[in-house]
Design a protein around this motif. Structure first.
Motif, mmCIF file in Angstrom:
data_model
loop_
_atom_site.group_PDB
_atom_site.id
_atom_site.type_symbol
_atom_site.label_atom_id
_atom_site.label_comp_id
_atom_site.label_asym_id
_atom_site.label_seq_id
_atom_site.Cartn_x
_atom_site.Cartn_y
_atom_site.Cartn_z
ATOM 1 N N TYR A 75 0.840 -1.197 0.000
ATOM 2 C CA TYR A 75 0.000 0.000 0.000
ATOM 3 C C TYR A 75 0.877 1.250 0.000
ATOM 4 C CZ TYR A 75 -3.842 3.042 1.492
ATOM 5 O OH TYR A 75 -4.785 4.025 1.577
ATOM 6 N N HIS A 76 0.568 2.185 -0.879
ATOM 7 C CA HIS A 76 1.321 3.446 -0.987
ATOM 8 C C HIS A 76 2.815 3.205 -1.207
ATOM 9 C CE1 HIS A 76 -2.040 5.987 -0.421
ATOM 10 N NE2 HIS A 76 -2.052 6.061 0.899
ATOM 11 N N CYS A 77 3.152 2.275 -2.072
ATOM 12 C CA CYS A 77 4.553 1.899 -2.273
ATOM 13 C C CYS A 77 5.136 2.463 -3.566
ATOM 14 C CB CYS A 77 4.700 0.387 -2.302
ATOM 15 S SG CYS A 77 4.386 -0.401 -0.715
ATOM 16 N N LEU A 78 6.330 3.004 -3.450
ATOM 17 C CA LEU A 78 7.142 3.366 -4.606
ATOM 18 C C LEU A 78 7.715 2.079 -5.201
ATOM 19 C CD1 LEU A 78 9.137 6.285 -2.964
ATOM 20 C CD2 LEU A 78 7.335 6.507 -4.700
ATOM 21 N N PRO A 79 8.149 2.096 -6.459
ATOM 22 C CA PRO A 79 8.739 0.894 -7.053
ATOM 23 C C PRO A 79 9.886 0.318 -6.216
ATOM 24 C CG PRO A 79 8.373 2.531 -8.739
ATOM 25 C CD PRO A 79 8.079 3.194 -7.423
ATOM 26 N N GLU A 80 10.742 1.187 -5.700
ATOM 27 C CA GLU A 80 11.860 0.708 -4.874
ATOM 28 C C GLU A 80 11.365 -0.025 -3.627
ATOM 29 O OE1 GLU A 80 13.121 4.559 -6.914
ATOM 30 O OE2 GLU A 80 11.364 3.872 -5.817
ATOM 31 N N GLU A 81 10.244 0.425 -3.070
ATOM 32 C CA GLU A 81 9.687 -0.208 -1.878
ATOM 33 C C GLU A 81 9.055 -1.558 -2.218
ATOM 34 O OE1 GLU A 81 8.777 3.887 0.576
ATOM 35 O OE2 GLU A 81 7.310 3.201 -0.913
ATOM 36 N N VAL A 82 8.461 -1.664 -3.402
ATOM 37 C CA VAL A 82 7.934 -2.954 -3.857
ATOM 38 C C VAL A 82 9.072 -3.955 -3.954
ATOM 39 C CG1 VAL A 82 6.845 -4.181 -5.778
ATOM 40 C CG2 VAL A 82 5.973 -1.937 -5.089
ATOM 41 N N TYR A 83 10.180 -3.556 -4.585
ATOM 42 C CA TYR A 83 11.342 -4.435 -4.715
ATOM 43 C C TYR A 83 11.930 -4.783 -3.346
ATOM 44 C CZ TYR A 83 11.330 -3.450 -9.734
ATOM 45 O OH TYR A 83 10.988 -3.345 -11.052
ATOM 46 N N LEU A 84 11.939 -3.831 -2.431
ATOM 47 C CA LEU A 84 12.463 -4.062 -1.085
ATOM 48 C C LEU A 84 11.647 -5.136 -0.357
ATOM 49 C CD1 LEU A 84 14.421 -3.157 1.216
ATOM 50 C CD2 LEU A 84 12.644 -1.536 1.871
ATOM 51 N N ALA A 85 10.327 -4.993 -0.370
ATOM 52 C CA ALA A 85 9.455 -5.965 0.300
ATOM 53 C C ALA A 85 9.588 -7.347 -0.346
ATOM 54 C CB ALA A 85 8.002 -5.496 0.256
ATOM 55 N N HIS A 86 9.600 -7.383 -1.657
ATOM 56 C CA HIS A 86 9.717 -8.653 -2.379
ATOM 57 C C HIS A 86 11.058 -9.325 -2.070
ATOM 58 C CE1 HIS A 86 10.297 -11.233 -6.001
ATOM 59 N NE2 HIS A 86 9.060 -11.557 -5.679
ATOM 60 N N GLY A 87 12.123 -8.548 -2.093
ATOM 61 C CA GLY A 87 13.441 -9.091 -1.785
ATOM 62 C C GLY A 87 13.544 -9.586 -0.353
ATOM 63 N N PHE A 88 12.952 -8.848 0.575
ATOM 64 C CA PHE A 88 12.964 -9.238 1.982
ATOM 65 C C PHE A 88 12.295 -10.593 2.183
ATOM 66 C CE2 PHE A 88 10.677 -9.225 6.076
ATOM 67 C CZ PHE A 88 11.761 -9.201 6.937
ATOM 68 N N LEU A 89 11.136 -10.771 1.553
ATOM 69 C CA LEU A 89 10.384 -12.013 1.732
ATOM 70 C C LEU A 89 11.016 -13.198 1.009
ATOM 71 C CD1 LEU A 89 6.793 -10.547 1.484
ATOM 72 C CD2 LEU A 89 7.951 -11.386 3.538
ATOM 73 N N ASN A 90 11.856 -12.926 0.023
ATOM 74 C CA ASN A 90 12.515 -13.989 -0.740
ATOM 75 C C ASN A 90 13.995 -14.118 -0.394
ATOM 76 O OD1 ASN A 90 10.629 -15.214 -2.898
ATOM 77 N ND2 ASN A 90 10.144 -13.033 -2.899
#
Length: 84
Positions: A48-63
């Motif tokens: 929610y309310h995520c910049l592209p860099e934040e999407v990549y950050l969350a995805h990378g964290f979970l993987n």
């Protein structure tokens, strides 16, 4: 980014639905469908309310270590639209 849960919701694990909240003002941009190999469960984590860099950050964290958890990114709109 902030990480928490959505009040008064129920996820597949019996707890509230998890959410990553970023620094943009663009609403719900997608979710990450996760699989926790230690707990043997699956759930959705909202973006929610995520910049592209934040999407990549969350995805990378979970993987980060897929022996324990992995996630598949599901975007509401194509990623290139977030870069505007």
């Amino acid at each position: 980014m902030n990480y928490g849960y959505v009040n008064r919701t129920l996820g597949t694990d019996g707890s509230e639905v998890d959410i990553f909240v970023g620094s943009a003002n663009n609403g719900l941009v997608g979710m990450i469908l996760t699989r926790d190999h230690r707990k043997n469960d699956r759930e959705a984590k909202l973006l929610y309310h995520c910049l592209p860099e934040e999407v990549y950050l969350a995805h990378g964290f979970l993987n980060f270590d897929q022996r324990f958890m992995d996630g598949r990114l599901v975007m509401r709109h194509p990623m290139h639209e977030l870069w505007v």
